[in-house]
Motif scaffolding. Sequence first.
Motif, short mmCIF file in Angstrom:
data_model
loop_
_atom_site.label_atom_id
_atom_site.label_comp_id
_atom_site.label_asym_id
_atom_site.label_seq_id
_atom_site.Cartn_x
_atom_site.Cartn_y
_atom_site.Cartn_z
N LEU A 110 9.44 68.75 -42.55
CA LEU A 110 10.80 68.51 -43.05
C LEU A 110 10.93 67.09 -43.58
O LEU A 110 11.42 66.87 -44.70
N VAL A 111 10.47 66.13 -42.78
CA VAL A 111 10.59 64.72 -43.19
C VAL A 111 9.75 64.45 -44.43
O VAL A 111 10.21 63.78 -45.37
N LEU A 112 8.54 64.99 -44.46
CA LEU A 112 7.66 64.75 -45.61
C LEU A 112 8.27 65.29 -46.89
O LEU A 112 8.28 64.61 -47.93
N LEU B 278 28.29 63.19 -43.66
CA LEU B 278 27.23 62.49 -44.40
C LEU B 278 27.22 62.89 -45.87
O LEU B 278 26.91 62.08 -46.73
N THR B 279 27.58 64.15 -46.17
CA THR B 279 27.62 64.51 -47.59
C THR B 279 28.75 63.77 -48.28
O THR B 279 28.68 63.47 -49.47
N VAL B 284 28.94 56.96 -51.41
CA VAL B 284 28.73 55.54 -51.17
C VAL B 284 27.30 55.15 -51.53
O VAL B 284 27.05 54.18 -52.22
N HIS B 285 26.35 55.91 -51.02
CA HIS B 285 24.95 55.61 -51.30
C HIS B 285 24.19 56.93 -51.40
O HIS B 285 24.36 57.82 -50.57
N TRP B 286 23.32 57.02 -52.40
CA TRP B 286 22.65 58.30 -52.65
C TRP B 286 21.76 58.75 -51.50
O TRP B 286 21.47 59.92 -51.35
N ILE B 287 21.32 57.79 -50.67
CA ILE B 287 20.40 58.16 -49.59
C ILE B 287 21.05 59.18 -48.66
O ILE B 287 20.37 60.01 -48.06
N PHE B 288 22.38 59.19 -48.59
CA PHE B 288 23.04 60.12 -47.67
C PHE B 288 22.99 61.56 -48.17
O PHE B 288 23.29 62.48 -47.44
N ILE B 293 17.00 63.95 -43.67
CA ILE B 293 15.85 63.13 -43.30
C ILE B 293 16.11 62.39 -41.99
O ILE B 293 15.22 62.26 -41.14
N PHE B 294 17.35 61.93 -41.81
CA PHE B 294 17.67 61.23 -40.55
C PHE B 294 17.51 62.19 -39.38
O PHE B 294 16.97 61.84 -38.34
#
Lengths: 294, 336
Positions: A110-112, B278-279, B284-288, B293-294
């Motif tokens: 999942l992380v990869l 988070l969506t 605010v920031h695209w990483i969210f 991944i978190f």
Amino acid sequence: MRKGGEEELDVFFNLTLNGLATGMLIFLLAAGLTLIFGLMDVLNFAHGGLFAWGAYSGTWLYATTGSFIIGILGAVVTGLILGLITERVIIKPVYGNHVQQILITLGLMLVLSELLKVVWGPNQLSATAPDFLKGSFELGGIIIIKYRLFIIAVGFLVFVTVQYVLKNTKIGLVVRAGVMNKEMVQALGINIKKVFMLVFMVGSGMAALGGVLLGPYSGVIHAEMGMEFAILAFIVVVIGGMGSFPGSILAAILVGLSGSFMAYYVPDLALAANMLLMAVVLIFRPQGLFGWKG
Amino acid sequence: MRKVKSIFVQRKNIVYTFIAILLILFPFMNDSRSMMILFTQVFIFAIFAMSYDLLLGFTGIVSFGHAMFFGIGAYAVGIFMKQFEPTLPYFLLAVVITILITAIVSYVVGLLTLRLKSHFYAMLTLAFASLFLVLAEKWRTLTHGNDGFTFRTPELFRDRLDFYLICLVSMIVVFLLLNRFTNSPLGKVLQAIRENEQRTESLGYSVIQYKIIASVVSGVLAGFAGILYSVSLRFVNTSVFTMDITLDALLMTIIGGVGTLIGAIIGAGLIEFAHHWLTELAKVHWIFERWIIFFGIIYILVVMFFPRGIVGTVRNIKMKSKKRVIEKSEQQKAAG
């Protein structure tokens, strides 16, 4: 009448070649999977992630440097490095605990694949073959696409090399002995943990190589293809026998051919045919067609 | 000793009842529609995660294809509502069909692989789920392929508030049922299998049959969650068969705490709310946008360091302090 027959022959050869090429790609993925399982008793569910990472890093390197060779080498190196990190950080703490291993490697998958999207964006990338492998040539009235032949050659070369190393070198002997009985190998004073690491790295490198070769073959690469191919590789590992290296190439070719022929004649049942094959193997020969471990 | 335990159990039950009442009253106190829908999703996924917990947490079986049962339920109800009338009898028929199909599929998959090492079940369920995904994509006349289709639902489910309550009650019922199930003699055998399969086998239990029972019960309940899910959306597409759904169940049970049921509910709440917030943060920031991944990283860390999840870890700490209290009182008794 004759013309029809020739056309059919043409289709037959093309499908065979296609199936062999796909089979080789699956083999590159399944070989690492089966070796790692045989030796370490770890079924790596993140293997498809390594495959996808190989595809992305290789394609990207090829696009930036313009050299296909560098792309392939880069992908293999990426696979080796990721394999090293995976083994040290993720797998090592959970050796011996099956449930934890399965869970943790899927988490890594999942992380990869999410990290892939972070680095290269969520859209698919297009990949093309280098000029010297583009196009096709005619051989006895049959049109052969060069790149497919290239994949088959590379896959076969990898098989021969690994098989040679397994049969004729000391490290190969240790690996084969480890597959049979790792406690005994350890008792003989060999650091099996180092061998684990090496095999894991080589397996990951092969997966990454498979990934980068797939790019120009299918034209586009996307993050989900890791899982798609991993499922085929799992089927291959079950059919070939978990831990059997020669079994993995035979089963991979079988799955590749059945996939390519089914996709042409009964496209809707391509995956189902392979699943059915796996189910039959599981019922009658759970140790696999060519394996000895249950 | 027994008295101390019963006090703890009592207190736990009071807390649970209190939370249940709060959840029932919630929509009457707060009229935010999106909150209500979000909570409905939490209840549905809590059922799904609990069904997964029965396999993973109580029996020690890892399935990577739980989405297929979810998807079977979701499509069964969708197809029945679309092809026939959106009435309650047809809905019930869809429920019966779901139960039948999920039971058969989980039985067959279980029979094929549960006698082998745990890897096989994980692999085969993964492959089976992808087969169902392909089936849903290809059987266009019935499923409309990738795009899916919308459908009308029976009168009973149309009101959001009613549906909220239905889902809440379903979740509570499933919780009570599974709680009873896992504490029954049969449930104890399942837990014994999780702890030590060989020993259970040598005690004379036919391990494979117990495992299959767990797999069938879990599959049927997951199908039920799928039914509620597609009714809540009044829409179904191939996403119900994807790996993401299985991953949701995995994240919820693992992070919440395996083998606890309540952990699955807490996990479902956590993941659904995190997804929601988070969506929104993605602006605010695209990483969210890649919020998963978190959770993937948290998941790996939990598997490595807190294999019992939130609830299990809290319970461990509590258990230790409880032991200390008991030891102290016994020491005092001995001294006095």
